[in-house]
Design a protein around this motif. Structure first.
Motif, PDB file in Angstrom:
ATOM      1  N   THR A   1      -3.439  -3.648  -7.361  1.00 42.83           N
ATOM      2  CA  THR A   1      -3.186  -3.153  -6.011  1.00 42.83           C
ATOM      3  C   THR A   1      -2.518  -1.784  -6.107  1.00 42.83           C
ATOM      4  N   HIS A   2      -3.017  -0.821  -5.352  1.00 46.19           N
ATOM      5  CA  HIS A   2      -2.529   0.542  -5.423  1.00 46.19           C
ATOM      6  C   HIS A   2      -1.324   0.689  -4.490  1.00 46.19           C
ATOM      7  N   VAL A   3      -0.246   1.190  -5.028  1.00 46.42           N
ATOM      8  CA  VAL A   3       0.968   1.421  -4.245  1.00 46.42           C
ATOM      9  C   VAL A   3       1.324   2.904  -4.325  1.00 46.42           C
ATOM     10  N   ILE A   4       1.533   3.500  -3.176  1.00 51.62           N
ATOM     11  CA  ILE A   4       1.967   4.888  -3.092  1.00 51.62           C
ATOM     12  C   ILE A   4       3.404   4.906  -2.593  1.00 51.62           C
ATOM     13  N   VAL A   5       4.267   5.608  -3.316  1.00 49.53           N
ATOM     14  CA  VAL A   5       5.653   5.771  -2.894  1.00 49.53           C
ATOM     15  C   VAL A   5       5.793   7.193  -2.352  1.00 49.53           C
TER      16      VAL A   5
ATOM     17  N   GLY B   1       0.814  -1.216   0.000  1.00 53.55           N
ATOM     18  CA  GLY B   1       0.000   0.000   0.000  1.00 53.55           C
ATOM     19  C   GLY B   1       0.847   1.265   0.000  1.00 53.55           C
ATOM     20  N   LEU B   2       1.774   1.358   0.916  1.00 51.87           N
ATOM     21  CA  LEU B   2       2.622   2.542   1.044  1.00 51.87           C
ATOM     22  C   LEU B   2       4.060   2.093   1.255  1.00 51.87           C
ATOM     23  N   VAL B   3       4.975   2.679   0.509  1.00 53.49           N
ATOM     24  CA  VAL B   3       6.396   2.372   0.663  1.00 53.49           C
ATOM     25  C   VAL B   3       7.175   3.682   0.537  1.00 53.49           C
ATOM     26  N   LYS B   4       8.279   3.769   1.254  1.00 50.61           N
ATOM     27  CA  LYS B   4       9.079   4.994   1.238  1.00 50.61           C
ATOM     28  C   LYS B   4      10.031   4.999   0.041  1.00 50.61           C
ATOM     29  N   PRO B   5      10.369   6.169  -0.444  1.00 48.93           N
ATOM     30  CA  PRO B   5      11.358   6.257  -1.529  1.00 48.93           C
ATOM     31  C   PRO B   5      12.666   5.583  -1.137  1.00 48.93           C
TER      32      PRO B   5
END
Length: 126
Positions: free
Chosen positions: A120-124, A9-13
């Motif tokens: 699946t939506h991934v936000i970086v 879902g959410l991952v850091k740069p």
């Protein structure tokens, strides 16, 4: 055949993104099957990222090859994509999809993607 993506879902740069596709209704080792990853960033078209074959062979888009790995777990009927060093521009909906070649000597990359997961939506983002 049904495909279901799962991701963080959410991952850091700069981190590694890990996406898994779980397949039902067919074995990922079925002859001539190819299991693909595609993504779509906001406002952009579909981008093919890579695929893993029924024999475990891996194929990558040239721009991603140096920082992406594909693997599979045949006992779980799953395959996984892991691009590392992700950037905010890689915020996207990630899809897994199936295609297949017609026989041992035929090609596969141009074959239609007949089965897709829901994405699946991934936000970086930091």
């Amino acid at each position: 055949v049904q495909l279901q993506e799962s991701g963080p879902g959410l991952v850091k740069p700069s981190q590694t993104l890990s996406l898994t596709c779980t397949v039902s209704g067919d074995a990922i080792t079925t002859n001539y099957a190819y299991w693909n990853w595609i993504r779509q960033s906001p406002g952009k078209g579909l981008e093919w990222m890579g695929a893993i074959s029924y024999t475990g062979g891996t194929y990558y888009a040239p721009a991603l090859k140096s920082r992406t790995s594909l693997s599979r777990a045949t006992s779980n009927n799953q395959f996984t994509l892991q691009p590392d060093s992700v950037t905010p521009e890689e915020t996207a909906v990630y899809y897994c999809a199936h295609n297949a070649k017609l026989g041992p000597q035929s090609t596969w990359h141009e074959r239609p993607l007949g089965y897709w997961g829901q994405g699946t939506h991934v936000i970086v983002s930091s």
